[in-house]
Design a protein around this motif. Structure first.
Motif, PDB file in Angstrom:
ATOM      1  N   LEU A   6      56.186  10.788  29.737  1.00 59.74           N
ATOM      2  CA  LEU A   6      54.940  11.504  29.474  1.00 59.74           C
ATOM      3  C   LEU A   6      54.503  11.322  28.022  1.00 59.74           C
ATOM      4  CD1 LEU A   6      55.488  14.868  31.385  1.00 59.74           C
ATOM      5  CD2 LEU A   6      53.765  13.129  31.903  1.00 59.74           C
ATOM      6  N   SER A   7      55.431  11.510  27.097  1.00 61.50           N
ATOM      7  CA  SER A   7      55.109  11.411  25.664  1.00 61.50           C
ATOM      8  C   SER A   7      54.686   9.995  25.276  1.00 61.50           C
ATOM      9  CB  SER A   7      56.309  11.826  24.822  1.00 61.50           C
ATOM     10  OG  SER A   7      56.641  13.167  25.084  1.00 61.50           O
ATOM     11  N   GLY A   8      55.169   8.993  26.009  1.00 63.65           N
ATOM     12  CA  GLY A   8      54.854   7.611  25.702  1.00 63.65           C
ATOM     13  C   GLY A   8      53.502   7.151  26.233  1.00 63.65           C
ATOM     14  N   ASP A  36      64.808  14.611  30.417  1.00 61.21           N
ATOM     15  CA  ASP A  36      64.577  13.788  29.224  1.00 61.21           C
ATOM     16  C   ASP A  36      63.744  12.552  29.566  1.00 61.21           C
ATOM     17  OD1 ASP A  36      66.020  15.582  27.709  1.00 61.21           O
ATOM     18  OD2 ASP A  36      67.832  14.342  27.605  1.00 61.21           O
ATOM     19  N   ALA A  37      64.038  11.926  30.699  1.00 64.19           N
ATOM     20  CA  ALA A  37      63.310  10.722  31.117  1.00 64.19           C
ATOM     21  C   ALA A  37      61.851  11.059  31.427  1.00 64.19           C
ATOM     22  CB  ALA A  37      63.987  10.087  32.327  1.00 64.19           C
ATOM     23  N   PHE A  64      61.885  23.800  37.334  1.00 61.69           N
ATOM     24  CA  PHE A  64      61.577  23.649  35.920  1.00 61.69           C
ATOM     25  C   PHE A  64      60.121  23.246  35.743  1.00 61.69           C
ATOM     26  CE2 PHE A  64      61.521  21.693  31.770  1.00 61.69           C
ATOM     27  CZ  PHE A  64      62.357  22.525  31.028  1.00 61.69           C
ATOM     28  N   PRO A  65      59.343  24.020  34.960  1.00 61.72           N
ATOM     29  CA  PRO A  65      57.941  23.660  34.737  1.00 61.72           C
ATOM     30  C   PRO A  65      57.805  22.636  33.614  1.00 61.72           C
ATOM     31  CG  PRO A  65      58.411  25.768  33.709  1.00 61.72           C
ATOM     32  CD  PRO A  65      59.689  25.315  34.383  1.00 61.72           C
ATOM     33  N   ILE A  66      57.069  21.591  33.878  1.00 61.08           N
ATOM     34  CA  ILE A  66      56.780  20.558  32.884  1.00 61.08           C
ATOM     35  C   ILE A  66      55.282  20.628  32.608  1.00 61.08           C
ATOM     36  CG2 ILE A  66      56.689  18.077  32.471  1.00 61.08           C
ATOM     37  CD1 ILE A  66      59.212  17.941  34.269  1.00 61.08           C
ATOM     38  N   LYS A  67      54.924  20.747  31.342  1.00 61.45           N
ATOM     39  CA  LYS A  67      53.505  20.864  30.980  1.00 61.45           C
ATOM     40  C   LYS A  67      53.112  19.678  30.113  1.00 61.45           C
ATOM     41  CE  LYS A  67      51.500  24.807  30.072  1.00 61.45           C
ATOM     42  NZ  LYS A  67      51.013  26.038  29.435  1.00 61.45           N
ATOM     43  N   ALA A  68      51.965  19.095  30.445  1.00 63.68           N
ATOM     44  CA  ALA A  68      51.412  18.001  29.651  1.00 63.68           C
ATOM     45  C   ALA A  68      49.971  18.343  29.326  1.00 63.68           C
ATOM     46  CB  ALA A  68      51.488  16.689  30.417  1.00 63.68           C
ATOM     47  N   MET A  69      49.535  17.959  28.123  1.00 65.40           N
ATOM     48  CA  MET A  69      48.174  18.233  27.704  1.00 65.40           C
ATOM     49  C   MET A  69      47.475  16.960  27.250  1.00 65.40           C
ATOM     50  SD  MET A  69      48.942  21.752  25.758  1.00 65.40           S
ATOM     51  CE  MET A  69      50.703  21.541  25.762  1.00 65.40           C
ATOM     52  N   GLY A  70      46.175  16.900  27.496  1.00 63.94           N
ATOM     53  CA  GLY A  70      45.397  15.740  27.087  1.00 63.94           C
ATOM     54  C   GLY A  70      43.916  16.055  27.136  1.00 63.94           C
ATOM     55  N   LYS A  71      43.105  15.064  26.824  1.00 66.19           N
ATOM     56  CA  LYS A  71      41.644  15.219  26.865  1.00 66.19           C
ATOM     57  C   LYS A  71      41.201  15.465  28.306  1.00 66.19           C
ATOM     58  CE  LYS A  71      40.093  13.780  22.659  1.00 66.19           C
ATOM     59  NZ  LYS A  71      39.130  14.489  21.879  1.00 66.19           N
ATOM     60  N   ILE A 104      53.480  10.092  36.893  1.00 67.77           N
ATOM     61  CA  ILE A 104      54.596   9.875  35.972  1.00 67.77           C
ATOM     62  C   ILE A 104      55.800  10.726  36.365  1.00 67.77           C
ATOM     63  CG2 ILE A 104      55.371  10.212  33.582  1.00 67.77           C
ATOM     64  CD1 ILE A 104      52.486   9.428  32.722  1.00 67.77           C
ATOM     65  N   VAL A 105      55.569  11.995  36.668  1.00 66.74           N
ATOM     66  CA  VAL A 105      56.676  12.895  37.032  1.00 66.74           C
ATOM     67  C   VAL A 105      57.341  12.433  38.320  1.00 66.74           C
ATOM     68  CG1 VAL A 105      57.241  15.260  37.727  1.00 66.74           C
ATOM     69  CG2 VAL A 105      55.740  14.872  35.771  1.00 66.74           C
TER      70      VAL A 105
END
Length: 87
Positions: free
Chosen positions: A77-79, A71-72, A13-20, A32-33
């Motif tokens: 990540l979102s937090g 979900d965790a 499962f690919p998890i994508k996170a974006m930021g500066k 985190i992952v």
């Protein structure tokens, strides 16, 4: 009562996170992952800068074992203040 999902576990499962693009976001996202999916394989992490280079996306492919695990990961990540969005 179990939550319905279209995924069959375990699955890649690919998890994508974006930021500066002004921090080492890839290291942060992997850290985190890894709390939830410690077995991240070599080559499972990729990064891509935005068109103007102001933002970066980090994709981590994990071997997901449950919807609760995913979900965790998304919740953590979102937090985080450096993660602007997690998909």
């Amino acid at each position: 009562m179990s939550e319905e999902t279209l995924l069959e576990f375990p699955c890649r499962f690919p998890i994508k996170a974006m930021g500066k693009n002004n921090i080492e976001l890839d290291l942060l996202v992997v850290e985190i992952v890894r709390r939830h999916a410690p077995d991240i394989h070599e080559g499972a992490v990729s990064t891509r800068p935005s068109k103007d280079g102001n933002y970066i996306s980090v994709t981590v492919i994990v071997e997901a074992t449950s919807k609760q695990q995913l979900d965790a990961i998304y919740q953590d990540l979102s937090g985080h203040p450096h993660v602007l969005m997690a998909l």
